[in-house]
Design an enzyme around this catalytic site. Sequence first.
Site, mmCIF file in Angstrom:
data_model
loop_
_atom_site.group_PDB
_atom_site.id
_atom_site.type_symbol
_atom_site.label_atom_id
_atom_site.label_comp_id
_atom_site.label_asym_id
_atom_site.label_seq_id
_atom_site.Cartn_x
_atom_site.Cartn_y
_atom_site.Cartn_z
ATOM 1 N N SER A 1 0.926 -1.285 -0.114
ATOM 2 C CA SER A 1 -0.026 0.000 -0.091
ATOM 3 C C SER A 1 1.050 1.310 -0.122
ATOM 4 C CB SER A 1 -1.049 0.001 1.201
ATOM 5 O OG SER A 1 -2.021 0.865 1.008
ATOM 6 N N ASP B 1 -8.726 -7.490 -3.853
ATOM 7 C CA ASP B 1 -8.452 -6.096 -3.456
ATOM 8 C C ASP B 1 -9.078 -5.149 -4.403
ATOM 9 O OD1 ASP B 1 -7.487 -3.877 -2.784
ATOM 10 O OD2 ASP B 1 -5.461 -4.566 -2.443
ATOM 11 N N HIS C 1 -8.225 -5.758 0.266
ATOM 12 C CA HIS C 1 -6.920 -4.958 0.457
ATOM 13 C C HIS C 1 -6.010 -5.610 1.710
ATOM 14 C CE1 HIS C 1 -3.820 -2.077 -0.112
ATOM 15 N NE2 HIS C 1 -3.920 -1.646 0.925
ATOM 16 N N ASP C 2 -6.918 -5.739 2.799
ATOM 17 C CA ASP C 2 -6.342 -6.173 3.938
ATOM 18 C C ASP C 2 -5.543 -7.526 4.072
ATOM 19 O OD1 ASP C 2 -6.594 -4.369 6.158
ATOM 20 O OD2 ASP C 2 -8.639 -5.168 6.699
#
Lengths: 364, 195
Positions: free
Chosen positions: A150, A309, A342-343
């Site tokens: 990220s 994601d 995304h996690d």
Amino acid sequence: MPSLRPEGLLKEQKASAHFTFDDLPLSSGKTFGPVTLAYETWGALNAAKDNAVLLAHDLFHDARAAGPSGWWDALIGPGKPLDTDRYFIVSSNVLGGCSGSTGPSSLEPLRGAPYALDFPPVSVADMVQAQRRLVDRLGISRLRAVIGASLGGMQALQWAATFPERVAGAAVIASTLKHSPQQIAFHEVARQAVMSDPRWRGGWYDGHGAPEDGLALARMVGEVTRTSARSLEERFSRRFLGSGLFNKFGADFQVEGFLRSKAGEFTSFDANSFLYLTKAMDQFYLPETQFPALLEDGPRFLVIAFTSDWLYPPEQSREIVRRLKAARIEASYAEIPSDHGHDAFLVEHEAQGRLLRGFLEGLS
Amino acid sequence: VSAVDGVLVDLIPEGARVLDLGCGGGELLAALARAKKARGQGVDISADAVARCLEKGVSVLQGDVDEGLPGYPDAAFDDVVLKDSLQEVKAVARVLKEAVRVGKRVIVALPHIARWRDRLRFLLTGRVPSPGGVAWHAGPPRRLTGIDDLRALCRDLGIEVAEERFLSLRGAALRWLPSLRAATVVAVLSGARHG
């Protein structure tokens, strides 16, 4: 008071070290200082000084990557993929952050009060320039790798572009060359949540109590965008917290309770720091001219995306790969199947670990 | 190193930049790095292959062979290798045209399904050949390939076949009636542009 912890079961979370230098020329043209970076290290620098790995954190974390509350503790340690018996792992809190590095909540030396909105705008390039001072200070001339997800992935890209001769490998996880309008839009919603809290007071909330409600709402936006429809379905489905009867806008559903509890955890983050860091991410952009400039024997890349994601979709990672192909730069790309959105970079330890372990071994 | 990899290592010059489409676990590229100091880049669809490549220090992009070529500049590589992968791509002609654009040379290794036994069996029983003993309905979708078909396609595409090597099932080099006996054919191709 004697510790009640049984020995050996829990590692202590060690305190961050701090490195301060006088001034830093920013990409805005201004020179800013003094600058302090909070950082942690694990393992030891070898005699050849070629085993250092720089770890860059995402928006919601800091230098504390390993240890009981570390965000990547599963990947860092003796025998783990980021093997502290072999590598010297350096993790620093970013410039503009609020976990020990200089940021908007740091005290302005002359006034003795927080910079607040007098803090200059900082970019991902500035964060990397500050890290470069730290890397110099630690006696590392060439990093084996810079690894980040990220916002951390942006830093890894920036390191490779700015200091190609000082990085052997760049691992760019769930990241992008530039934010899409959708990503900027979600950040803007989160910023508006902070700024519309009356306690934000135009940024000058010091001594008045932080805009915790706004921050909590910002965190909720972040939490929703970092997860996926399927993972929410699996964790909460439409299950009720209590009777399921309408209770005047208390949390009826488990997913609401989850968001509210997540939001409460975030209030220790500095609100202005959140605004500055999200802006730095939105403004991040590596122009096309940066990559062809990379050296023939410059850094090799590992780009990782996660299938579910949608905040940093695989297409953005493939765009990075296309850029590297056009510049004829050696690159690896892996798309890890995951339902965690995304996690996933905080969850998919085994698949990421295998790739990172191999990548680090293959570099020299 | 397998017999086909041995031929490929032999064909590829010292220090070449090599793109291996359908590189599997990166065995060929690792062998080329050792023996020829070649700089390799792999492409493979399998996640496991990607991890195995990285462990060998081989760079690899996870993706379809069909999508592996676009994006590279012209003549980005000295050699583009399609080992045991061209028979599984969706658009063979497009991949070949892209390969001769991206590589100064293209080396194709294919199962040769035109041995006298294959021909006789089809003639007498009407059953199609099953390369590697894999029945027609099993395994990934793949095409039946032979040197005469490859030559014809290259002629249509304006691609020159510069060199051919034939290997028996055991990996021995064949010279006598190779197109009736070979189990594998290795062909070196080059686009007209690169002469």
